[in-house]
Design a protein around this motif. Sequence first.
Motif, short mmCIF file in Angstrom:
data_model
loop_
_atom_site.label_atom_id
_atom_site.label_comp_id
_atom_site.label_asym_id
_atom_site.label_seq_id
_atom_site.Cartn_x
_atom_site.Cartn_y
_atom_site.Cartn_z
N ILE A 32 11.37 -5.48 -10.13
CA ILE A 32 10.89 -6.79 -10.61
C ILE A 32 9.86 -6.59 -11.74
N GLN A 33 10.02 -5.48 -12.44
CA GLN A 33 9.16 -5.16 -13.60
C GLN A 33 7.67 -5.19 -13.22
N MET A 34 7.35 -4.64 -12.05
CA MET A 34 5.94 -4.55 -11.67
C MET A 34 5.63 -3.12 -11.25
N SER A 35 4.33 -2.81 -11.23
CA SER A 35 3.92 -1.49 -10.78
C SER A 35 2.70 -1.64 -9.87
N ARG A 36 2.23 -0.52 -9.33
CA ARG A 36 1.05 -0.57 -8.45
C ARG A 36 -0.15 -1.22 -9.11
N GLU A 37 -0.19 -1.12 -10.45
CA GLU A 37 -1.35 -1.69 -11.16
C GLU A 37 -1.36 -3.21 -11.12
N ASP A 38 -0.23 -3.80 -10.75
CA ASP A 38 -0.14 -5.26 -10.72
C ASP A 38 -0.40 -5.84 -9.33
N VAL A 39 -0.46 -4.99 -8.32
CA VAL A 39 -0.52 -5.50 -6.94
C VAL A 39 -1.63 -4.79 -6.17
N TYR A 40 -1.94 -5.35 -5.01
CA TYR A 40 -2.88 -4.68 -4.09
C TYR A 40 -2.10 -4.39 -2.81
N ILE A 41 -2.26 -3.19 -2.29
CA ILE A 41 -1.54 -2.84 -1.07
C ILE A 41 -2.48 -2.24 -0.03
N THR A 42 -2.30 -2.72 1.20
CA THR A 42 -3.15 -2.21 2.28
C THR A 42 -2.34 -2.13 3.57
N ASN A 43 -3.00 -1.73 4.64
CA ASN A 43 -2.36 -1.60 5.94
C ASN A 43 -3.14 -2.34 7.01
N ILE A 44 -2.45 -2.69 8.12
CA ILE A 44 -3.14 -3.31 9.26
C ILE A 44 -4.18 -2.34 9.82
N VAL A 45 -3.77 -1.10 10.10
CA VAL A 45 -4.76 -0.09 10.52
C VAL A 45 -4.95 0.91 9.38
N LYS A 46 -6.18 1.33 9.22
CA LYS A 46 -6.52 2.18 8.08
C LYS A 46 -6.44 3.67 8.41
N CYS A 47 -6.16 4.00 9.67
CA CYS A 47 -6.06 5.41 10.04
C CYS A 47 -4.69 5.70 10.64
N HIS A 48 -4.20 6.89 10.37
CA HIS A 48 -2.86 7.32 10.79
C HIS A 48 -2.73 7.39 12.31
N ARG B 193 -7.78 11.17 12.73
CA ARG B 193 -7.41 11.05 11.30
C ARG B 193 -7.97 12.21 10.49
N ASN B 194 -7.30 12.50 9.36
CA ASN B 194 -7.91 13.38 8.36
C ASN B 194 -8.69 12.55 7.35
N HIS B 195 -8.01 11.50 6.82
CA HIS B 195 -8.68 10.60 5.88
C HIS B 195 -8.38 9.16 6.24
N PRO B 196 -9.40 8.29 6.28
CA PRO B 196 -9.10 6.86 6.39
C PRO B 196 -8.44 6.42 5.09
N VAL B 197 -7.60 5.40 5.18
CA VAL B 197 -6.86 4.96 3.99
C VAL B 197 -7.20 3.50 3.68
N THR C 91 1.54 11.66 5.10
CA THR C 91 1.16 11.99 3.72
C THR C 91 -0.11 11.23 3.32
N GLU C 92 -0.17 9.97 3.73
CA GLU C 92 -1.33 9.15 3.37
C GLU C 92 -2.59 9.64 4.10
N ASP C 93 -2.38 10.16 5.32
CA ASP C 93 -3.51 10.72 6.07
C ASP C 93 -4.09 11.93 5.33
N GLN C 94 -3.23 12.63 4.60
CA GLN C 94 -3.70 13.78 3.81
C GLN C 94 -4.33 13.34 2.50
N SER C 95 -3.73 12.31 1.86
CA SER C 95 -4.20 11.92 0.52
C SER C 95 -5.32 10.89 0.56
N GLY C 96 -5.37 10.09 1.63
CA GLY C 96 -6.34 8.99 1.69
C GLY C 96 -5.95 7.80 0.84
#
Length: 186
Positions: free
Chosen positions: A72-88, A25-29, A49-54
């Motif tokens: 649905i009138q929502m944005s990232r500020e309204d939700v939490y998003i993650t991944n099963i694995v944190k590295c690319h 990985r470059n960056h854990p996410v 891209t996420e590996d580059q940005s973290g």
Amino acid sequence: MELYTYEELKDFVDRCVRCPLSQTRNHPVMGRGNLKSPILFIAEGPGRTEDQSGIPFTGRSGQVFDRLLSGIQMSREDVYITNIVKCHPPGNRDPLPAEQEACMPYLKYETLLLRPKIIVCLGRIAAQRIIRPDYRITKEHGTFICRKNVYLTSVYHPSAILRDERKFPEAQDDFFAIKKWLSENA
Ligand code: URA
């Protein structure tokens, strides 16, 4: 069970060497978003891209995700998003079962921190890990089940929509159903 703060969890993820993905990985996410959100999105693993940005979903699939949210009138500020694995996973391959297993504690602690009312799996890998090993995303996306008082559902992965834009309206319908569920239950 001990609880960790977001900063503590991010620190663990940043220093993680639990599986070989840490060597490439470059960056854990670490997951990101509103810690008070009733809705937790779980995808499979960071792309290039996420590996580059973290930061999760900063690439083209992130743009699709944002379109679905704004529908649905929502944005990232309204939700939490993650991944099963944190590295690319190199070459964008599916994360191996052992890599998923090694990363699960972080997801468990994120879930404990958030205490979501509904978990939305983005794509097959997350749905098979979180809902059922034999989950069929093409047949079952948009259906809801309840487990331990938390609702679980799935939608197509944004990158599947990038490959086939005809999937977008179906995914948007699933987001409408999630919005309706939230308005009735959260
Ligand atoms: N695809 C994923 O599954 N997760 C991300 O964070 C980005 C792309």
